[in-house]
Design an enzyme around this catalytic site. Structure first.
Site, PDB file in Angstrom:
ATOM      1  N   LYS A 285       0.838  -1.202   0.000  1.00 43.45           N
ATOM      2  CA  LYS A 285       0.000   0.000   0.000  1.00 43.45           C
ATOM      3  C   LYS A 285       0.872   1.251   0.000  1.00 43.45           C
ATOM      4  O   LYS A 285       1.519   1.567   0.991  1.00 43.45           O
ATOM      5  CB  LYS A 285      -0.900   0.046   1.242  1.00 43.45           C
ATOM      6  CG  LYS A 285      -1.978   1.123   1.074  1.00 43.45           C
ATOM      7  CD  LYS A 285      -2.570   1.590   2.372  1.00 43.45           C
ATOM      8  CE  LYS A 285      -1.787   2.695   3.026  1.00 43.45           C
ATOM      9  NZ  LYS A 285      -1.711   3.958   2.262  1.00 43.45           N
TER      10      LYS A 285
ATOM     11  N   GLY B  92       7.281   4.892   8.213  1.00 46.33           N
ATOM     12  CA  GLY B  92       6.414   6.041   8.464  1.00 46.33           C
ATOM     13  C   GLY B  92       6.598   6.543   9.882  1.00 46.33           C
ATOM     14  O   GLY B  92       7.676   6.394  10.468  1.00 46.33           O
ATOM     15  N   SER B  93       5.535   7.096  10.426  1.00 49.07           N
ATOM     16  CA  SER B  93       5.663   7.743  11.735  1.00 49.07           C
ATOM     17  C   SER B  93       5.677   6.712  12.865  1.00 49.07           C
ATOM     18  O   SER B  93       5.143   5.603  12.726  1.00 49.07           O
ATOM     19  CB  SER B  93       4.508   8.722  11.946  1.00 49.07           C
ATOM     20  OG  SER B  93       3.298   8.009  11.990  1.00 49.07           O
ATOM     21  N   THR B  94       6.249   7.100  13.978  1.00 47.18           N
ATOM     22  CA  THR B  94       6.318   6.208  15.139  1.00 47.18           C
ATOM     23  C   THR B  94       4.911   5.897  15.650  1.00 47.18           C
ATOM     24  O   THR B  94       4.624   4.752  16.035  1.00 47.18           O
ATOM     25  CB  THR B  94       7.196   6.854  16.229  1.00 47.18           C
ATOM     26  OG1 THR B  94       8.511   7.052  15.660  1.00 47.18           O
ATOM     27  CG2 THR B  94       7.332   5.982  17.459  1.00 47.18           C
TER      28      THR B  94
ATOM     29  N   GLY C 169       3.445   3.302  13.467  1.00 49.85           N
ATOM     30  CA  GLY C 169       4.194   2.064  13.719  1.00 49.85           C
ATOM     31  C   GLY C 169       3.628   1.318  14.925  1.00 49.85           C
ATOM     32  O   GLY C 169       3.450   0.102  14.898  1.00 49.85           O
TER      33      GLY C 169
ATOM     34  N   GLU D  74      10.446   0.949  10.159  1.00 46.41           N
ATOM     35  CA  GLU D  74      11.425   2.006   9.925  1.00 46.41           C
ATOM     36  C   GLU D  74      10.686   3.308  10.211  1.00 46.41           C
ATOM     37  O   GLU D  74       9.835   3.714   9.427  1.00 46.41           O
ATOM     38  CB  GLU D  74      11.931   1.895   8.484  1.00 46.41           C
ATOM     39  CG  GLU D  74      13.290   2.510   8.291  1.00 46.41           C
ATOM     40  CD  GLU D  74      13.167   3.981   8.031  1.00 46.41           C
ATOM     41  OE1 GLU D  74      13.335   4.770   8.994  1.00 46.41           O
ATOM     42  OE2 GLU D  74      12.901   4.355   6.887  1.00 46.41           O
TER      43      GLU D  74
ATOM     44  N   CYS E 228      13.487  10.702   7.076  1.00 48.19           N
ATOM     45  CA  CYS E 228      13.629  10.213   8.454  1.00 48.19           C
ATOM     46  C   CYS E 228      15.080  10.343   8.922  1.00 48.19           C
ATOM     47  O   CYS E 228      15.339  10.452  10.112  1.00 48.19           O
ATOM     48  CB  CYS E 228      13.165   8.771   8.539  1.00 48.19           C
ATOM     49  SG  CYS E 228      13.842   7.747   7.239  1.00 48.19           S
TER      50      CYS E 228
ATOM     51  N   GLU F 254      10.102  15.195  15.773  1.00 51.49           N
ATOM     52  CA  GLU F 254      10.421  15.171  14.338  1.00 51.49           C
ATOM     53  C   GLU F 254       9.521  16.165  13.609  1.00 51.49           C
ATOM     54  O   GLU F 254       8.305  16.018  13.595  1.00 51.49           O
ATOM     55  CB  GLU F 254      10.193  13.754  13.793  1.00 51.49           C
ATOM     56  CG  GLU F 254      10.608  13.622  12.345  1.00 51.49           C
ATOM     57  CD  GLU F 254      10.485  12.199  11.813  1.00 51.49           C
ATOM     58  OE1 GLU F 254       9.463  11.555  12.064  1.00 51.49           O
ATOM     59  OE2 GLU F 254      11.432  11.744  11.139  1.00 51.49           O
TER      60      GLU F 254
HETATM   61  P1  TAP Z   1       2.046   7.869   8.566  1.00 53.47           P
HETATM   62  O1  TAP Z   1       0.659   7.994   9.077  1.00 53.47           O
HETATM   63  O2  TAP Z   1       2.994   7.114   9.377  1.00 53.47           O
HETATM   64  O3  TAP Z   1       1.930   7.249   7.076  1.00 53.47           O
HETATM   65  C1  TAP Z   1       2.829   6.338   6.508  1.00 53.47           C
HETATM   66  C2  TAP Z   1       2.053   5.227   5.812  1.00 53.47           C
HETATM   67  O4  TAP Z   1       1.266   4.517   6.758  1.00 53.47           O
HETATM   68  C3  TAP Z   1       1.079   5.727   4.762  1.00 53.47           C
HETATM   69  O5  TAP Z   1       1.022   4.802   3.687  1.00 53.47           O
HETATM   70  C4  TAP Z   1      -0.223   5.731   5.532  1.00 53.47           C
HETATM   71  O6  TAP Z   1      -1.329   5.691   4.682  1.00 53.47           O
HETATM   72  C5  TAP Z   1      -0.079   4.470   6.343  1.00 53.47           C
HETATM   73  N1  TAP Z   1      -0.963   4.362   7.495  1.00 53.47           N
HETATM   74  C6  TAP Z   1      -1.563   5.338   8.207  1.00 53.47           C
HETATM   75  N2  TAP Z   1      -2.311   4.815   9.209  1.00 53.47           N
HETATM   76  C7  TAP Z   1      -2.175   3.467   9.148  1.00 53.47           C
HETATM   77  C8  TAP Z   1      -2.684   2.375   9.906  1.00 53.47           C
HETATM   78  N3  TAP Z   1      -3.501   2.550  10.945  1.00 53.47           N
HETATM   79  N4  TAP Z   1      -2.325   1.126   9.556  1.00 53.47           N
HETATM   80  C9  TAP Z   1      -1.497   0.909   8.528  1.00 53.47           C
HETATM   81  N5  TAP Z   1      -0.998   1.902   7.756  1.00 53.47           N
HETATM   82  C10 TAP Z   1      -1.323   3.174   8.063  1.00 53.47           C
HETATM   83  O7  TAP Z   1       2.672   9.267   8.281  1.00 53.47           O
HETATM   84  P2  TAP Z   1       1.928  10.642   7.994  1.00 53.47           P
HETATM   85  O8  TAP Z   1       0.744  10.844   8.891  1.00 53.47           O
HETATM   86  O9  TAP Z   1       1.662  10.720   6.551  1.00 53.47           O
HETATM   87  O10 TAP Z   1       3.066  11.675   8.414  1.00 53.47           O
HETATM   88  C11 TAP Z   1       3.129  12.134   9.764  1.00 53.47           C
HETATM   89  C12 TAP Z   1       4.535  12.201  10.268  1.00 53.47           C
HETATM   90  O11 TAP Z   1       5.137  10.930  10.185  1.00 53.47           O
HETATM   91  C13 TAP Z   1       5.482  13.104   9.467  1.00 53.47           C
HETATM   92  O12 TAP Z   1       5.332  14.422   9.781  1.00 53.47           O
HETATM   93  C14 TAP Z   1       6.800  12.535   9.869  1.00 53.47           C
HETATM   94  O13 TAP Z   1       7.178  13.031  11.112  1.00 53.47           O
HETATM   95  C15 TAP Z   1       6.514  11.057   9.964  1.00 53.47           C
HETATM   96  N6  TAP Z   1       6.889  10.333   8.735  1.00 53.47           N
HETATM   97  C16 TAP Z   1       8.037   9.625   8.784  1.00 53.47           C
HETATM   98  C17 TAP Z   1       8.433   8.947   7.650  1.00 53.47           C
HETATM   99  C18 TAP Z   1       9.697   8.152   7.712  1.00 53.47           C
HETATM  100  S1  TAP Z   1      10.530   7.879   6.375  1.00 53.47           S
HETATM  101  N7  TAP Z   1      10.115   7.638   8.830  1.00 53.47           N
HETATM  102  C19 TAP Z   1       7.695   8.989   6.478  1.00 53.47           C
HETATM  103  C20 TAP Z   1       6.506   9.687   6.471  1.00 53.47           C
HETATM  104  C21 TAP Z   1       6.106  10.361   7.625  1.00 53.47           C
HETATM  105  P3  TAP Z   1      -2.031   7.073   4.205  1.00 53.47           P
HETATM  106  O14 TAP Z   1      -0.955   8.075   3.998  1.00 53.47           O
HETATM  107  O15 TAP Z   1      -2.686   6.678   2.952  1.00 53.47           O
HETATM  108  O16 TAP Z   1      -2.950   7.428   5.314  1.00 53.47           O
END
Ligand code: TAP
Length: 503
Positions: A187, A240-242, A245, A262, A296, A397
């Site tokens: 996804k 993605g986000s902690t 995770g 990660e 990240c 972050e």
């Molecule tokens: P996340 O919510 O962590 O999104 C990352 C991925 O997880 C997306 O594909 C998201 O889908 C999916 N996701 C969201 N909720 C989920 C759930 N309950 N079960 C399974 N998958 C789920 O990140 P975000 O809200 O877009 O960004 C928020 C913060 O996260 C950023 O500001 C940053 O601090 C951090 N972030 C870190 C990284 C890395 S590389 N470590 C990358 C992105 C963001 P959808 O986007 O389609 O909802």
């Protein structure tokens, strides 16, 4: 503008894929629902993309299950050959993929062409080569027995990727998983699905059998959650986000699936007073401003020895203010927009957080004034001097072009500040003292340490974190271990075993 017109305007020669890819075919979502994906340069709609729901996750898992026996038993070299062909196809489509990535994410086209696409091809090539070189072992056990290990794929794996490096991150996850013989339900983030769907198309062209990879964009809270919960998915890998995770770990408990995470980081980038300042200034700007800081492993805590802090900051600020912001499709652009308006607002809100805690804004902290950027998600390169290493901007972050400056007086203080967050992903130091460099490499609480550079990645080098930055490693032999399980096989060759119950 319709899709064809958008395609032409963006210089794309092949159709923008906007359906789910399940069992080797592009299909609509079972519900018929779609989600718009936007161009962050002006927030215009690029395409309406099919939105996977639970029913689509079921279809994708069923297809991946059907494909597993054939794919996992195929000669490893043959799996490798398909990945090598894919790497070649990615290179042939460099311009197409680079434009699509820049359109959907805001990466400057210069970066998409010279980093995202070559790194993606390089990753598939590395794991294509690895497929028939990753092997089990024979273990010297007691006389009369042969003991060996088989490295078996885990089965159907779920992979959830974020929006900051969609093209590259799909390769980091799919390369090792496929080389090891797993089948995949992936996804992509709902806001950046376009290059992932293009890769699915190229995979089919490279000869990947139907069902081996299923690409299903959709909401994280629906499709992502369904993947994490799914009883027949053997492993879930997430970037993605902690916070998300943690939700994935909870959702995965039902069938005790393997989990690889990660997550975020708050990378310390430490500059000592014996460093080559020219290299450190440029490297520190790259560490935080590349990809608009949405990484990240960004060097988001710039830690300066107090003796060089003033000189460093003067030159670093001048460099940051000279970075050219602009349309990602313009070859002269050095920094594009953030990937969504929601995220831009979140990043800008941290300027207020900094001020409230006594931080000084040395540069940026706002959207650029230029009229041609007004509709996009732009943020100026931002430098904030924090009052304390405990302040929120030095702990949380931000994930944007936003660097928090801290100073230190000696090594001990530098190490305490560097290790003073819950994260532990990327880290680095600039120094000409060899012993100090290795001391810090040993003592930093981090998954990666860069000495006199920052943010280097290579498909052969393990990538991942400790603490709240997650667990498991991408890339290299470690990634192959993550996507396999070990089976120990015992063969009685000529052991004479006295009966345990002599009768
Ligand atoms: P996340 O919510 O962590 O999104 C990352 C991925 O997880 C997306 O594909 C998201 O889908 C999916 N996701 C969201 N909720 C989920 C759930 N309950 N079960 C399974 N998958 C789920 O990140 P975000 O809200 O877009 O960004 C928020 C913060 O996260 C950023 O500001 C940053 O601090 C951090 N972030 C870190 C990284 C890395 S590389 N470590 C990358 C992105 C963001 P959808 O986007 O389609 O909802």
């Amino acid at each position: 503008m319709n899709l064809a017109a958008i395609q032409t305007a963006a210089g794309l020669n092949t159709p923008i894929r906007h359906q789910l890819f399940i069992d080797g075919r592009f299909v609509d979502a079972a519900s018929g629902q779609t989600l718009p994906t936007l161009n962050p340069h002006d927030n215009s709609v690029i395409a309406e993309v099919a939105m996977a729901g639970r029913e689509d996750v079921e279809r994708a898992v069923a297809a991946a299950e059907r494909a597993f026996p054939k794919w996992s038993r195929m000669a490893a070299a043959e799996r490798g050959r398909i990945l090598l062909k894919l790497a070649d196809l990615i290179e042939t489509h460099t311009e197409e993929l680079a434009r699509l990535e820049s359109l959907d994410t805001g990466h400057p086209i210069k970066d998409s062409r010279t980093l995202d696409v070559p790194r993606t091809a390089g990753c598939y090539r590395y794991f294509g080569g690895m497929a028939d070189k990753f092997q089990g072992e024979t273990i010297p056990v007691e006389a009369g027995f042969l003991n060996y290990t088989l490295r078996e794929p885990v089965g159907v794996v779920g992979q959830v990727v974020p929006w900051n490096f969609p093209l590259m991150f799909t390769s980091w996850k799919m390369g090792p998983a496929l080389a090891a013989g797993n089948t995949i339900v992936m996804k992509p983030a709902e806001i950046t699905p376009l290059t992932s769907l293009k890769i699915a198309e190229l995979m089919a062209e490279a000869g990947l059998p139907d069902g081996v990879v299923n690409m299903i964009p959709g909401l994280g809270s629906v499709a992502g959650q369904a993947i994490a919960e799914h009883p027949r998915i053997a492993k879930v890998a997430f970037t993605g986000s902690t916070a998300t995770g943690r939700r994935i770990v909870e959702a995965s408990a039902g069938n005790l699936k393997k989990v690889q995470l990660e997550l975020g980081g708050k990378g310390p980038n430490i500059v000592f007073d014996d460093a080559n300042l020219v290299a450190a200034i440029n490297g520190s700007a790259w560490a935080i401003f590349h990809n608009q800081g949405q990484a990240c492993i960004a060097g988001s805590r710039l830690m300066l020895h107090e003796r060089i802090a003033d000189e460093f900051l003067e030159k670093f600020t001048a460099l940051a203010q000279s970075i050219r912001l602009g349309n990602p499709l313009d070859a002269a652009t050095e920094m594009g927009p953030l990937t969504s308006a929601q995220h831009r607002d979140r990043v800008l809100a941290y300027t207020e957080v900094a001020r409230e805690q006594g931080g000084r804004i040395l540069a940026g902290g706002k959207a650029p004034a230029a009229a041609d950027l007004a509709r996009g998600c732009y943020v100026e390169p931002t430098i904030v001097q924090a009052g304390s290493w405990r302040d929120r901007v030095a702990q949380e972050e931000v994930f944007g072009p936003f660097v928090t400056v801290l100073t230190f007086k000696d090594e001990a203080e530098a190490l305490a500040i560097a290790n003073g967050t819950d994260y532990g992903l990327g880290s680095g130091l600039w120094t000409s003292n060899l012993q100090r460099a290795h001391r810090f490499a040993r003592d930093l609480h981090a998954g990666m340490v860069w000495i006199n550079s920052y943010k280097r990645v290579n498909p052969g080098s393990p990538f991942g974190g400790v603490g709240q930055s997650g667990y498991g490693r991408e890339m290299g032999f470690d990634a192959m271990r993550e996507y396999t399980q070990v089976k120990s096989v015992w063969v009685n060759v000529d052991a004479q075993i006295p009966p345990w119950y002599p009768r």
